[in-house]
Design a protein around this motif. Structure first.
Motif, PDB file in Angstrom:
ATOM      1  N   UNK A  57     -38.694   2.062  19.535  1.00 14.60           N
ATOM      2  CA  UNK A  57     -38.063   0.750  19.766  1.00 14.60           C
ATOM      3  C   UNK A  57     -36.540   0.840  19.677  1.00 14.60           C
ATOM      4  N   UNK A  58     -36.014   1.889  20.299  1.00 12.59           N
ATOM      5  CA  UNK A  58     -34.570   2.122  20.235  1.00 12.59           C
ATOM      6  C   UNK A  58     -33.954   2.035  21.632  1.00 12.59           C
ATOM      7  N   UNK A  59     -34.431   1.068  22.408  1.00  5.37           N
ATOM      8  CA  UNK A  59     -33.972   0.951  23.797  1.00  5.37           C
ATOM      9  C   UNK A  59     -33.494  -0.469  24.098  1.00  5.37           C
ATOM     10  N   UNK A  60     -33.040  -1.151  23.076  1.00  8.50           N
ATOM     11  CA  UNK A  60     -32.773  -2.586  23.217  1.00  8.50           C
ATOM     12  C   UNK A  60     -31.409  -2.898  23.805  1.00  8.50           C
ATOM     13  N   UNK A  61     -30.450  -2.001  23.674  1.00  5.35           N
ATOM     14  CA  UNK A  61     -29.072  -2.360  24.037  1.00  5.35           C
ATOM     15  C   UNK A  61     -28.548  -1.438  25.129  1.00  5.35           C
ATOM     16  N   UNK A  62     -28.171  -2.061  26.248  1.00  6.75           N
ATOM     17  CA  UNK A  62     -27.628  -1.303  27.377  1.00  6.75           C
ATOM     18  C   UNK A  62     -26.265  -1.872  27.740  1.00  6.75           C
ATOM     19  N   UNK A  63     -25.279  -1.006  27.825  1.00  6.19           N
ATOM     20  CA  UNK A  63     -23.955  -1.409  28.291  1.00  6.19           C
ATOM     21  C   UNK A  63     -23.603  -0.595  29.530  1.00  6.19           C
ATOM     22  N   UNK A  64     -22.833  -1.198  30.418  1.00  4.76           N
ATOM     23  CA  UNK A  64     -22.502  -0.507  31.672  1.00  4.76           C
ATOM     24  C   UNK A  64     -21.698   0.759  31.407  1.00  4.76           C
ATOM     25  N   UNK A  65     -20.650   0.653  30.586  1.00  8.56           N
ATOM     26  CA  UNK A  65     -19.819   1.816  30.308  1.00  8.56           C
ATOM     27  C   UNK A  65     -20.609   2.880  29.545  1.00  8.56           C
ATOM     28  N   UNK A  66     -21.440   2.441  28.614  1.00  4.85           N
ATOM     29  CA  UNK A  66     -22.258   3.392  27.870  1.00  4.85           C
ATOM     30  C   UNK A  66     -23.180   4.165  28.788  1.00  4.85           C
ATOM     31  N   UNK A  67     -23.834   3.456  29.715  1.00  5.34           N
ATOM     32  CA  UNK A  67     -24.745   4.093  30.666  1.00  5.34           C
ATOM     33  C   UNK A  67     -23.988   5.022  31.606  1.00  5.34           C
ATOM     34  N   UNK A  68     -22.809   4.603  32.025  1.00  6.09           N
ATOM     35  CA  UNK A  68     -21.980   5.426  32.914  1.00  6.09           C
ATOM     36  C   UNK A  68     -21.614   6.744  32.245  1.00  6.09           C
ATOM     37  N   UNK A  69     -21.209   6.687  30.993  1.00  4.17           N
ATOM     38  CA  UNK A  69     -20.829   7.909  30.278  1.00  4.17           C
ATOM     39  C   UNK A  69     -22.050   8.778  29.973  1.00  4.17           C
ATOM     40  N   UNK A  70     -23.211   8.174  29.752  1.00  2.00           N
ATOM     41  CA  UNK A  70     -24.429   8.960  29.520  1.00  2.00           C
ATOM     42  C   UNK A  70     -24.806   9.748  30.770  1.00  2.00           C
ATOM     43  N   UNK A  71     -24.686   9.103  31.939  1.00  2.00           N
ATOM     44  CA  UNK A  71     -24.955   9.800  33.207  1.00  2.00           C
ATOM     45  C   UNK A  71     -23.949  10.931  33.407  1.00  2.00           C
ATOM     46  N   UNK A  72     -22.673  10.651  33.108  1.00  2.00           N
ATOM     47  CA  UNK A  72     -21.651  11.696  33.222  1.00  2.00           C
ATOM     48  C   UNK A  72     -21.962  12.860  32.294  1.00  2.00           C
ATOM     49  N   UNK A  73     -22.480  12.568  31.100  1.00  2.00           N
ATOM     50  CA  UNK A  73     -22.804  13.612  30.129  1.00  2.00           C
ATOM     51  C   UNK A  73     -23.920  14.515  30.634  1.00  2.00           C
ATOM     52  N   UNK A  74     -24.992  13.926  31.186  1.00  5.15           N
ATOM     53  CA  UNK A  74     -26.111  14.756  31.641  1.00  5.15           C
ATOM     54  C   UNK A  74     -25.726  15.585  32.864  1.00  5.15           C
ATOM     55  N   UNK A  75     -24.892  15.033  33.739  1.00  2.00           N
ATOM     56  CA  UNK A  75     -24.433  15.810  34.894  1.00  2.00           C
ATOM     57  C   UNK A  75     -23.531  16.964  34.444  1.00  2.00           C
ATOM     58  N   UNK A  76     -22.695  16.710  33.437  1.00  2.00           N
ATOM     59  CA  UNK A  76     -21.770  17.742  32.955  1.00  2.00           C
ATOM     60  C   UNK A  76     -22.516  18.887  32.285  1.00  2.00           C
ATOM     61  N   UNK A  77     -23.474  18.580  31.409  1.00  2.00           N
ATOM     62  CA  UNK A  77     -24.166  19.660  30.700  1.00  2.00           C
ATOM     63  C   UNK A  77     -25.113  20.406  31.628  1.00  2.00           C
ATOM     64  N   UNK A  78     -25.653  19.726  32.641  1.00  4.27           N
ATOM     65  CA  UNK A  78     -26.540  20.410  33.589  1.00  4.27           C
ATOM     66  C   UNK A  78     -25.761  21.380  34.456  1.00  4.27           C
TER      67      UNK A  78
END
Length: 283
Positions: free
Chosen positions: A132-153
């Protein structure tokens, strides 16, 4: 004698998974750029003398992979948490790495391997949802998370192609990260409260995560395929939940346990060596 090849995945997962907890602790007493600069600066100074010993083409490749792995990934990951994206959502986005890696590295996997990757991702979603740790989504947070997964991959795939000792890679890449983060910190301002909690957090991130875990990651990339290493990241959020439970008493649900079992099973089956039938000699 200890077999590092067998122990490195376990040690890496334990070290890397602990990072999320200590990042959250550190950000309570410092800004993103101040905390990440303190972590990265550990490798600077006398280590710059190691750069002169590397051929220029290798040095350039290490700087590029370091920019992806140390600067882009770490910076984006810290910012995703800083912008209040739920840790569960961060885990789900980063869980895309094992699925993306075969395409980025152009590895030819069997149908069974792809099915195991899909099963692992489904288990990860189930485990995180159960927490139950999926309650809060922010646009900037999601944008940086996508950037993080692309960078480490992309960084992991590129690092796999560089034949350099892991310690040399870590020295060059952390030196680059320290320089970049110091410039950014100087521009945005320095903000640190030297509490006991912050010192413990920074020390753990420097000694265990940025040193031990990163060296093990680089070592594994020299031994295994990029896909075999990336699939281990499915277990990172699972172990983070276990650490949360041990440290803060967070509830672990049946759904989380079921999802975790799916993840563990998929990783085990994915990393099993392919058995080729032996040819019998005929007279």
């Amino acid at each position: 004698m200890l077999n590092l090849d067998k122990l490195s995945p376990i040690l890496f997962l334990l070290m890397w998974s602990s990072g999320a907890i200590f990042v959250k602790m550190g950000l309570e007493n410092a800004s993103v750029w101040s905390l990440i600069t303190i972590i990265a600066i550990f490798w600077r100074g006398s280590q710059f003398t190691s750069l002169a010993k590397l051929p220029l083409p290798i040095l350039i490749k290490l700087l590029l992979s370091g920019f992806l792995l140390q600067v882009c990934y770490q910076g984006s990951y810290f910012l995703a948490i800083n912008y209040k994206l739920s840790p569960g959502i961060v885990a789900m986005v980063l869980g895309l790495q094992p699925l993306l890696t075969p395409f980025f590295s152009k590895e030819h996997l069997s149908l069974k391997s792809y099915l195991m990757l899909i099963l692992g991702f489904a288990g990860l979603i189930l485990a995180v949802y159960g927490a139950r740790d999926v309650s809060h989504i922010t646009f900037l947070g999601l944008l940086f998370a996508v950037a993080a997964v692309l960078a480490i991959t992309t960084g992991s795939v590129y690092q796999k192609k560089i034949q350099v000792h892991p310690i040399a890679s870590a020295l060059v890449q952390n030196a680059l990260a320290a320089c970049i983060f110091m410039v950014i910190s100087s521009s945005v301002g320095w903000e640190v409260h030297w509490t006991t909690q912050f010192i413990i957090s920074a020390a753990w991130m420097i000694g265990v995560v940025s040193t031990g875990a990163v060296l093990l990651l680089l070592y594994m990339l020299t031994k295994d395929s990029a896909s075999s290493v990336s699939v281990l990241f499915y277990l990172v959020p699972i172990l983070t939940m276990v650490f949360d439970y041990m440290a803060f008493g967070t509830t672990i649900t049946v759904t989380t346990v079921l999802g975790s079992c799916m993840v563990i099973g998929s990783i085990y089956l994915f990393r099993q060596p392919v058995m080729t039938p032996k040819l019998t000699k005929t007279n």
